[in-house]
Design an enzyme around this catalytic site. Sequence first.
Site, PDB file in Angstrom:
ATOM      1  N   TRP A 354      40.980  40.185  25.532  1.00  0.00           N
ATOM      2  CA  TRP A 354      41.754  41.169  25.299  1.00  0.00           C
ATOM      3  C   TRP A 354      43.124  41.242  24.414  1.00  0.00           C
ATOM      4  CZ3 TRP A 354      44.698  44.435  29.118  1.00  0.00           C
ATOM      5  CH2 TRP A 354      45.654  43.405  30.282  1.00  0.00           C
ATOM      6  N   ASP A 355      43.706  40.073  24.495  1.00  0.00           N
ATOM      7  CA  ASP A 355      44.687  39.602  23.971  1.00  0.00           C
ATOM      8  C   ASP A 355      44.840  39.792  22.635  1.00  0.00           C
ATOM      9  OD1 ASP A 355      44.488  37.718  26.411  1.00  0.00           O
ATOM     10  OD2 ASP A 355      45.328  36.480  24.788  1.00  0.00           O
ATOM     11  N   GLU A 497      43.986  38.169  37.704  1.00  0.00           N
ATOM     12  CA  GLU A 497      42.415  37.748  38.014  1.00  0.00           C
ATOM     13  C   GLU A 497      43.133  36.621  38.708  1.00  0.00           C
ATOM     14  OE1 GLU A 497      41.891  36.896  33.447  1.00  0.00           O
ATOM     15  OE2 GLU A 497      43.332  35.415  34.363  1.00  0.00           O
ATOM     16  N   LYS A 610      48.616  36.836  39.403  1.00  0.00           N
ATOM     17  CA  LYS A 610      49.314  36.650  38.358  1.00  0.00           C
ATOM     18  C   LYS A 610      50.012  37.056  37.047  1.00  0.00           C
ATOM     19  CE  LYS A 610      46.566  34.174  34.413  1.00  0.00           C
ATOM     20  NZ  LYS A 610      45.140  33.630  34.096  1.00  0.00           N
ATOM     21  N   GLN A 611      49.640  38.319  36.848  1.00  0.00           N
ATOM     22  CA  GLN A 611      50.042  38.747  36.080  1.00  0.00           C
ATOM     23  C   GLN A 611      50.452  40.598  35.899  1.00  0.00           C
ATOM     24  OE1 GLN A 611      47.186  37.474  33.800  1.00  0.00           O
ATOM     25  NE2 GLN A 611      47.061  39.264  32.454  1.00  0.00           N
TER      26      GLN A 611
END
Length: 776
Positions: A354-355, A497, A610-611
């Site tokens: 998806w980046d 994640e 994580k993000q």
Amino acid sequence: MLNYNKTLTESLKNWTFSEEKFDPLLLGKCESIMSLGNGYMGLRSATDEPYIGETRNLFVNGTFNKFDENEVTELPNAADVTRLDLFVDGKRFSLEQGSTQDYSRVLDLRHAELVRSFVWESPEGKQIRYTFRRFVSLDQVHVIGMKLEVTPLNGEIDFTVRSGINAQLSNTGSQHFHEGEKRIFDKKYLQLLQTTTESKVDFVMHASHQFKLQGQAVELMPKMDIDRRKIAMEYSCKIASGETLVMEKISTVHTSRDKAFEGQGLAVMREAALEQLKQADAQGYDALFEQHKQAWSKVWEQYAIDVETEQPFDLLAIRFAIYHLVVMTPAHDNRMGIGAKGLSGEGYKGHSFWDTEIFILPFYIYTRPEIARSLLEFRYLGLEGARRKAKENGYEGAMYPWEAAWPTDGEVTPVWGAVDIVTGLQTKIWSGFIEQHITSDIAYAVWHYYKATGDQDFMDRYGYEMLFDTATFWASRLEWDESASRYHINEVIGPDEYKEHIDNNAFTNYMAHFNMELAIQYYEELKATRPELLTSLEEKLGLAAAYGVWTDKIGQIYLPAPNENNIVPQDDTYLTLETIDLTKYKKQKKVGSLFLDYSLDQVCKLQVSKQADIMMLFFLLENKFSPEVKRANYNYYEPKTLHDSSLSLSTHSILAGDFGDIDLAYDLFRRATEIDLGPNMHSSDAGIHSASIGGIWECIVMGFAGVRMLDGHLHLNPKLPKSWTGFKFPLYWQGARLEVHVTRDTLNIVTVSEQELELIIHGSTIKFHKELNVQF
């Protein structure tokens, strides 16, 4: 180790950075961040002479292969043309012996050339100046140019160079090629033919050498060597003190994936490739490089971004980002995507995530819309694999793979990953099974592109079909919860994640709802205005029945709402999990340090992310939430976010700017720029971070300039960091190229377009023709 102020000439100020000391234990960083490429292929910048621990990579976009049925498809590491074995007076040259002065390895971003130079003194006292140059042509995308200059400074030397095409390589052990055929023509032109083991892609590699001594061409009689997976030439000569020997090596790379050779056969390709090598060899390094420079000058005109700042590193960072965006993007072929490491390393096996849609595509939407379209056409070609994945998982419509390779391959995510520190077993990678938001991310990108460009042809050919079939997937994916009388999306992984097998991830639910919302909207529009197009799509997709399901279910999808403290629960359980002191992990020098103390199963039970997860939702669907809700959630989740993903910092920077905290936004922007370009000498060993590089551009244009597309309207809300006095960038909107210049108190926009344009500046709608000047 890295010098960001290296200036070869005044014209290259803030265009270069350099490695100022050679360290054989720190090879990976510069191999990655100084990598070269042109979108067709990418060449990792290993040193010319070999060292233990080096990683030599040459990748050709789209040539995926699976070594074995139990392995994962990946971009195969093609034969190496860069290695030079050098000998001085019969002894191998190595920087691990003797001493070195004036060492410098420089990547010139403006001209996309790698230059390494130094004076080396051998253990026997011979002093020699070496200069190595290298480029991957943007003008002739099959060509790699190399130049070696050798000058002994205190006495004559016997010099030998062994050079060729070395296919004795692998992808960390996986050998993707059959042995192949090797040949030398006229004692000059080297040829290697190889075919991948499973995908049967033919590679044709060529190389040639020529020499000059004191500027005069010399013929050196080579020793020829053909061995298993290897073909080489060895040249020797005496070089007097003060004289300079120059070797030029020109290599070419062609594959049967090239559109020019579709249906032509190997014999045609090898003949054409050999002829191109001969022509390139006749031109020589300097002429080829001049053409390459001209091609790059057009790139910098197209992406002309400038920052007026007291911090020159900021300008270098955005140029670094644009450079890598260009060298990693297959602008030549819509059958190919962008890897999570670009073409700079074996990390993530060349797969697309998806980046691309969320972090890289906006750059192209607003600077080169035709490339954005090509990248979305890659996803359209992937509908075959997406439909197959949906069917295999018991769903309908199109379920896009978490990791994509060749568009029709479907899901290619590896099943097993790193070790579990508690059990000692390999950790299962669940992303390919249950990280499903990629499907709505692609739908969002289709909508974003269409609204920004007005490209109706794309929608008619591809876009509507993608939106409709992804909506059908989500409708089939919903699970009815009888007790709550609503639809849930259970057993997923969201953007964070560190939380697996969760129910009702807010990002996933909202984006699925948005995907279905778009499908309903466009179905109704087509029914009213384009019935003939709807009929053709109906025959292919069964849209009448699908529309009934969408409209029946969409109002009952659970969308987690803010609680009494304005916090949107990231998923059903996140807010109930244990909290721990994350101080040492927030200060970590290396990402993932949490896993030195906890297994992934344990991390799943902690309030640690994580993000960006909820923050990504606020960035993509920002007008669905109030500023108060967004700020409350930022304050709650950011302290719990370790930014262990390179995707995270840029999103947080943009949102911090939205909240008016420009100091924090700038700090996070700087941290994002240092993921690859910063002082951590192991951050990029496996390759550069493609999404983070796209995020650097997003921080400037979507963050500090406040460029957003909301409800089909272009918004600008500029705010400058303290160290900036202004910045300029190009911006495409509805087919018009705008030249935007922002200062502390003015906004100037100029366009050659004849159409009247409408923008929303700091919330006020403004129409203008040709030029707009706004005083803040």
